[in-house]
Design an enzyme around this catalytic site. Sequence first.
Site, mmCIF file in Angstrom:
data_model
loop_
_atom_site.group_PDB
_atom_site.id
_atom_site.type_symbol
_atom_site.label_atom_id
_atom_site.label_comp_id
_atom_site.label_asym_id
_atom_site.label_seq_id
_atom_site.Cartn_x
_atom_site.Cartn_y
_atom_site.Cartn_z
ATOM 1 C CG ASP A 8 -24.131 -14.215 14.374
ATOM 2 O OD1 ASP A 8 -24.672 -13.100 14.158
ATOM 3 O OD2 ASP A 8 -22.981 -14.326 14.825
ATOM 4 C CB THR A 68 -17.164 -8.228 12.688
ATOM 5 O OG1 THR A 68 -16.997 -9.630 12.394
ATOM 6 C CG2 THR A 68 -16.866 -7.969 14.154
ATOM 7 C CG ASN A 100 -13.997 -7.745 -6.339
ATOM 8 O OD1 ASN A 100 -14.313 -6.697 -5.765
ATOM 9 N ND2 ASN A 100 -12.746 -7.994 -6.686
ATOM 10 N NE ARG A 132 -13.425 -1.751 -16.354
ATOM 11 C CZ ARG A 132 -12.681 -1.208 -15.379
ATOM 12 N NH1 ARG A 132 -11.380 -1.343 -15.391
ATOM 13 N NH2 ARG A 132 -13.246 -0.500 -14.423
ATOM 14 C CG HIS A 133 -12.677 -5.990 -13.285
ATOM 15 N ND1 HIS A 133 -11.443 -5.523 -12.900
ATOM 16 C CD2 HIS A 133 -13.468 -4.898 -13.418
ATOM 17 C CE1 HIS A 133 -11.480 -4.203 -12.789
ATOM 18 N NE2 HIS A 133 -12.701 -3.800 -13.106
#
Length: 151
Positions: A8, A68, A100, A132-133
Site C-alpha cells: 500500500d 506494519t 510453515n 517433517r512439518h
Amino acid sequence: MRVGLGADHAGCGLKDALAVHLAARGHEPVDFGTGDPAVSVDYPRFAEAVARAVAAGEVELGILCCGTGIGMSITANKVTGIRAALVHDATTPRLAREHNDANIIAMGARLIAPALAAELVDTFLAATFEQRHQRRLDLISGIESGRRGPA
Ligand code: RB5
C-alpha cells in the site's frame, strides 16, 4: 525466481527498494503495485493480487509491505493455499519457510529498516521447507477445505 511484490502507500517505498534488491540478485520481481506512496490506497487489494498470483503459480513466492505488515498478512491468509508470515527479524523468515512452508512474507515498512528487510527477503528465499512439518500443513489445508472441528 519470480517473486510477486505488493504494497500500500505506506509500504510502497520499501516494496520498490526490495524490487531493486531482488533484480540485483538475479531474481525476477513482479510488481503488483501500488506505485505512488503519496496516494492512500487499501492494502487488501494489493495483498489479494499477490496472494492469488502465488496460489495460481504465476509467481513462486510473494512479498507484501504495508505500515506494519499486519493487514497484508491477515488479507493474504484469506486466500486458499496461502501461508503468509509476518516477519521482523533474522529468525522469523527462516522458520516461516522451514516449519510453515510460508509462501508469502509480510513486513512493516514503518517498523523495520530497508536494509533489514532486504536481509529478511534473502533469508526467506534461501530457506527450504522441512518435510517433517507436513502433517501440520495438512491440518491447515483441512481447515481451508471446510473440515469442521479439530482433527
Ligand atoms: C495504513 O495507514 C496502514 O493501516 C497500513 O499500511 C497497515 O499498517 C495495515 O495493517
